[in-house]
Design a protein around this motif. Structure first.
Motif, PDB file in Angstrom:
ATOM      1  N   ILE A 270      32.021 109.108 -51.678  1.00 18.03           N
ATOM      2  CA  ILE A 270      32.405 109.808 -52.909  1.00 18.03           C
ATOM      3  C   ILE A 270      33.415 108.941 -53.653  1.00 18.03           C
ATOM      4  O   ILE A 270      34.389 108.462 -53.043  1.00 18.03           O
ATOM      5  N   ASP A 271      33.221 108.728 -54.945  1.00 13.79           N
ATOM      6  CA  ASP A 271      34.066 107.793 -55.692  1.00 13.79           C
ATOM      7  C   ASP A 271      35.296 108.451 -56.311  1.00 13.79           C
ATOM      8  O   ASP A 271      35.856 107.950 -57.280  1.00 13.79           O
TER       9      ASP A 271
ATOM     10  N   ASP B  26      42.913 106.310 -66.294  1.00 20.20           N
ATOM     11  CA  ASP B  26      43.797 105.140 -66.313  1.00 20.20           C
ATOM     12  C   ASP B  26      45.243 105.570 -66.533  1.00 20.20           C
ATOM     13  O   ASP B  26      45.624 105.979 -67.631  1.00 20.20           O
ATOM     14  N   GLN B  27      46.069 105.461 -65.492  1.00 22.33           N
ATOM     15  CA  GLN B  27      47.460 105.898 -65.627  1.00 22.33           C
ATOM     16  C   GLN B  27      48.257 104.998 -66.575  1.00 22.33           C
ATOM     17  O   GLN B  27      49.220 105.441 -67.211  1.00 22.33           O
ATOM     18  N   ASP B  28      47.865 103.713 -66.704  1.00 20.47           N
ATOM     19  CA  ASP B  28      48.546 102.830 -67.660  1.00 20.47           C
ATOM     20  C   ASP B  28      48.325 103.305 -69.090  1.00 20.47           C
ATOM     21  O   ASP B  28      49.247 103.265 -69.922  1.00 20.47           O
ATOM     22  N   ILE B  29      47.096 103.760 -69.370  1.00 23.46           N
ATOM     23  CA  ILE B  29      46.808 104.303 -70.700  1.00 23.46           C
ATOM     24  C   ILE B  29      47.681 105.539 -70.951  1.00 23.46           C
ATOM     25  O   ILE B  29      48.238 105.714 -72.040  1.00 23.46           O
ATOM     26  N   ARG B  30      47.795 106.394 -69.945  1.00 23.91           N
ATOM     27  CA  ARG B  30      48.621 107.607 -70.110  1.00 23.91           C
ATOM     28  C   ARG B  30      50.071 107.243 -70.408  1.00 23.91           C
ATOM     29  O   ARG B  30      50.707 107.861 -71.266  1.00 23.91           O
ATOM     30  N   LYS B  31      50.590 106.259 -69.705  1.00 22.30           N
ATOM     31  CA  LYS B  31      51.982 105.840 -69.941  1.00 22.30           C
ATOM     32  C   LYS B  31      52.166 105.308 -71.359  1.00 22.30           C
ATOM     33  O   LYS B  31      53.135 105.625 -72.040  1.00 22.30           O
TER      34      LYS B  31
ATOM     35  N   PHE C 243      40.304 112.732 -59.900  1.00 24.35           N
ATOM     36  CA  PHE C 243      39.629 111.549 -60.432  1.00 24.35           C
ATOM     37  C   PHE C 243      40.135 110.259 -59.796  1.00 24.35           C
ATOM     38  O   PHE C 243      39.655 109.177 -60.111  1.00 24.35           O
ATOM     39  N   ALA C 244      41.125 110.384 -58.911  1.00 21.61           N
ATOM     40  CA  ALA C 244      41.620 109.197 -58.216  1.00 21.61           C
ATOM     41  C   ALA C 244      40.675 108.841 -57.079  1.00 21.61           C
ATOM     42  O   ALA C 244      40.070 109.706 -56.462  1.00 21.61           O
TER      43      ALA C 244
END
Length: 843
Positions: A732-733, A791-796, A841-842
């Motif tokens: 599972i991805d 994408d956590q970088d996008i969120r930041k 989603f991780a």
């Protein structure tokens, strides 16, 4: 991430899933034609292109036929870059020319169903089948009959006992027949409840199909709902009703109420107990969570299955993406809430942070009123706590604001500072605030002060003079356990031999039979009857210590004390907790006096006490008129454990050398190791053999299932099962929950959805709740929506508004971001923060 357009492929799939056919097959003749009744061939279909890019203007008109080969619906299909509503007028003109009442507008991403007899196009998740469209077409609700139906005070009582007025015990009025009414469990509507139904009828007369009742806790929303349900079913404006709740205990409570109020005329089922024959019932009760999980509502129900939907405590049950369930179904929609929209009157919204709990609650309330067409803040009907108190149906609390030295500092902007020594031997200051209490900061002395002050000031039962029945709300289950222990120790000192550790009980989800304990407390037999007066009907246990189980919908009229031993940030929670004590009650005992004569003693409940140890009233009501302020015992300082060390010292570091003995290197292929592939099968065998799990899965007790697996199966020496190993074994991805794994094992869900499948579903839900205008670039929205989630970088970058960083970002470039409509640059991050669990989603 890919951003490819396949509108034709998606639309074809949606049509096929709904039972429409491009070509003749074993299920029947083709029922999809091009305009002018041109039959479709595979060669013609391929020539359109995957995104209709080879067609004129990037769109096609399809004609959908019923079983008699007559036009029943027009489908206007657009390529992804075109908004479906741009073809609205063109589609209407064509539909009228072929005498079709229904239109589907789609670009493969967002879809609308338009009933030309009912106003505007409405967002849909999936295409309707021919049967569903036929059902909508054939059903002709009679709004006039609904609006003209007379609602009398005996509207429900006449169902319960049709001949009640002919019974000799009936004295001609409710006031004079109280004993008869009580003995037979008859329910008569109060004036304001009749008014609520009449206001709904007026709204229907004006052409509305959405309504909102704002009624204080304790004013009988369920009885009012029963009257509304009877109105719709009796006038044939509904064939079946869906009643949504957000807690399991409310599910059972609603079923009992509707069965009592509306049987034998109408039957009520709980969905989870009648999954195979629920269609036999007139009223279906279920939790919103049950329908939401893995989008069950989309696979097991049709949009036309219910003609009236009622959402209990709608502020909670249909907030955020749960609203997608509500919007999925056609029909009338009624929301019930006890939380006034203007409840945050002491909060300066302009100065609150976006993630402040009050701002989140404000958005939830705003969305609730908007959902039911009440954007201006005026519900269809309103009956407040003050109205109930004024009319003599409810009572107000006596509020006790109580703060210790420590909690006083925890509540300040500066917080409570302690000095600790770090690992380098240097002193440093650690600051705690109120939300850290019993999470990061622990103080047994503070808890003892809370309990002592409660016992010193609690209202007493007017008959026995013992501590009145009480509910205490703790921070966590662990905190509830501590408070229960302290109270029982104090009770033994104050009342030796009276309770034997039954004075207070912990009532939380981890405690066995906790739900039954709440029922027993209401019925005054929790751990037996009181030992203070023989024959008096009151519970031996005086205090239930809980976290969240006894808030919404819990009915116990003889409660005298409500205690908040935790900070509360949700106005809905605050209203519900306070509402547990507002119901009126008559304390009564029939005994013998000194002359041996039978005597009835009665006391009316005139007030209840609301203990507030964390300034919750002040938090929500800037100028609250406190009735009483208490000076709590001061915790001792020094080395006697008064303050304690807030650090977690349960760690150990080994400095013993432990060099590698051997090193073997092996590359694992795509198929993975055999042990990984077999691990899931072993886990599956272990689960299906467990009778406890099987039983609780059948009953829908998922909390018990998860707890049992965590405590009895995970991380045991035999296999060391855990979620991460199972996820990898099943390839599972993304992250999965224990419940999802168990549902897959028992065949409740057919497969594990991939990360991209979940992203597509979340975006579809979002689009149905926030449909874009015709000039909005939908593909850009979709790409931004997905990028922000994964994408956590996008969120930041987006949260910090550091847009220059997008110049070098490989996932979302500045050019791509500029294509996103300005409104959605704010809406999408806010929606995702509030309503989407990013952990799933991780990888």
């Amino acid at each position: 991430m890919k951003n490819e357009a396949h509108a034709r492929i998606k639309i074809n799939k949606l049509l096929e899933e709904a039972g429409w056919r491009f070509f003749d097959n074993g299920k029947g003749k083709a029922n999809i034609l091009l305009e002018n009744r041109v039959k479709i061939t595979q060669e013609l279909m391929d020539a359109w292109g995957n995104d209709y890019e080879e067609t004129t203007d990037g769109s096609l008109d399809f004609l959908l036929l019923d079983s008699n080969d007559k036009p029943i619906c027009v489908l206007e299909a657009k390529k992804e870059s075109l908004h479906p509503l741009t073809a609205k007028e063109q589609a209407r003109k064509y539909a009228r020319s072929v005498d079709s009442r229904f239109i589907i507008l789609s670009n493969g991403i967002i879809h609308f169903l338009w009933d030309l007899k009912k106003g505007n196009p409405k967002p849909i998740y999936q295409f309707p089948s021919a049967d569903e469209i036929g059902a909508i077409k054939e059903w002709k609700p009679d709004r006039k009959a609904l609006a003209q139906e007379r609602i009398s005070e005996d509207y429900i009582a006449k169902v319960q006992m049709p001949d009640y007025a002919q019974r000799p015990e009936w004295k001609g009025s409710v006031k004079d027949s109280k004993d008869f009414i009580w003995t037979n469990g008859l329910r008569f509507l109060r004036k304001y409840q009749i008014k609520a139904v009449e206001k709904l009828q007026e709204s229907v007369k004006k052409g509305n199909d959405r309504f909102l009742f704002e009624m204080a806790t304790g004013t009988g929303k369920t009885l009012t709902s029963a009257a509304v349900i009877r109105l719709f079913l009796r006038t044939e404006n509904a064939r079946r009703v869906l009643f949504l709740v957000d807690r399991l205990e409310l599910e059972d409570q609603a079923w009992k109420a509707f069965t009592n109020y509306l049987k034998p005329d109408y039957s009520t089922f709980i969905y989870k107990e009648h999954k195979s024959d629920w269609r036999k019932a007139d009223i279906i009760v279920t939790t919103i969570q049950s329908l939401m999980f893995n989008d069950k509502y989309r696979y097991y129900f049709k949009p036309t299955d219910f003609d009236l939907l009622i959402s209990d405590e709608s502020h909670r049950s249909i907030s955020g993406n749960a609203r997608a369930v509500f919007e999925y179904f056609h029909g009338y929609k009624l929301g019930l809430t006890a939380t006034p929209k203007d409840y945050l009157k002491g909060v300066n919204i302009d100065k609150t942070r976006e993630n402040d709990p009050r701002e989140v609650e404000r958005r939830l309330l705003r969305d609730t009123y908007s959902t039911f067409g009440c954007e201006g803040g005026d519900p269809t009907f309103r009956y407040s706590l003050l109205d109930g108190v004024k009319d003599g149906y409810l009572i107000n609390p006596k509020v006790l604001d109580a703060r210790t030295e420590i909690t006083t500092q925890l509540l300040t902007d500066e917080g409570y500072a302690v000095t600790i020594t770090n690992e380098e031997g240097e002193e440093e200051e650690e600051v705690f605030v109120s939300r850290d209490f019993e999470k990061k900061f622990f103080s047994e002395k503070t808890n003892s002060s809370f309990c002592q002050s409660f016992l010193d000031n609690a209202l007493r039962d007017p008959i026995t003079k013992e501590i009145g029945k009480s509910i205490l709300f703790a921070v966590s289950q662990n905190h509830a356990r501590k408070i229960t222990e302290i109270l029982n120790e104090f009770a033994e000192q104050l009342f030796p031999g009276k309770y034997n550790s039954d004075f207070a009980v912990q009532v939380t989800s981890q405690v066995a039979d906790a739900q039954q304990m709440t029922i027993n407390f209401t019925n005054n037999n929790l751990n037996g009857k009181t030992g203070w007066l023989e024959g008096y009907k009151s519970s031996k246990t005086r205090v239930c210590v809980t976290v969240g189980m006894m808030t919404t919908g819990y009915d116990c009229p003889d409660l005298l004390n409500i205690c908040m031993m935790r900070p509360i940030f949700s106005p809905a929670d605050f209203v519900q907790i306070k509402g547990r004590g507002t119901r009126k009650h008559t304390f009564e005992f029939i005994g013998k006096n000194d002359l041996g004569e039978e005597e009835k003693i009665q006391f009316e409940k005139e007030i209840f006490k609301l203990f507030d140890f964390f300034a919750n009233c002040e938090y929500f009501e800037e100028k609250f008129d406190y009735d009483e302020k208490l000076n709590l015992p001061k915790p001792k300082k020094g080395n006697d454990g008064g303050e304690g060390d807030p650090r977690n010292l349960e760690k150990y570091t080994s400095y013993k050398p432990d060099p590698l003995l051997t090193v073997n290197e092996q590359t694992i292929g795509y198929e993975g190791m055999k042990i990984d592939r077999m691990l899931f099968k072993k886990f599956e065998d272990r689960i299906v053999m467990d009778d406890i799990i099987k039983k609780n899965v059948e009953l829908g007790n998922w909390e018990q299932v998860v707890t049992h697996i965590q405590q009895e199966i995970f991380d045991k020496p035999d296999e060391y099962f855990d979620l991460e190993k199972l996820r990898k074994a099943a390839k599972i991805d993304r992250k999965v929950s224990i419940r999802e794994v168990v549902e897959k094992i028992f065949g409740i869900i057919p497969k594990f959805k991939s990360k991209d499948e979940l992203l597509e579903e979340e975006f579809t839900k979002f689009m149905s709740l926030y449909p874009p205008g015709e000039d909005v670039n939908i593909r850009a929205l979709k790409y931004f929506f997905k990028a922000y989630i994964v994408d956590q970088d996008i969120r930041k970058i987006i949260n910090a508004k550091d847009f220059h960083a997008l110049q070098t970002n490989p996932t979302l470039t500045i050019a791509q971001f500029k294509k996103v409509d300005a409104k959605y640059r704010e809406v999408i991050p806010g929606y995702i923060k509030d309503y989407i669990n990013l952990k799933q989603f991780a990888a």
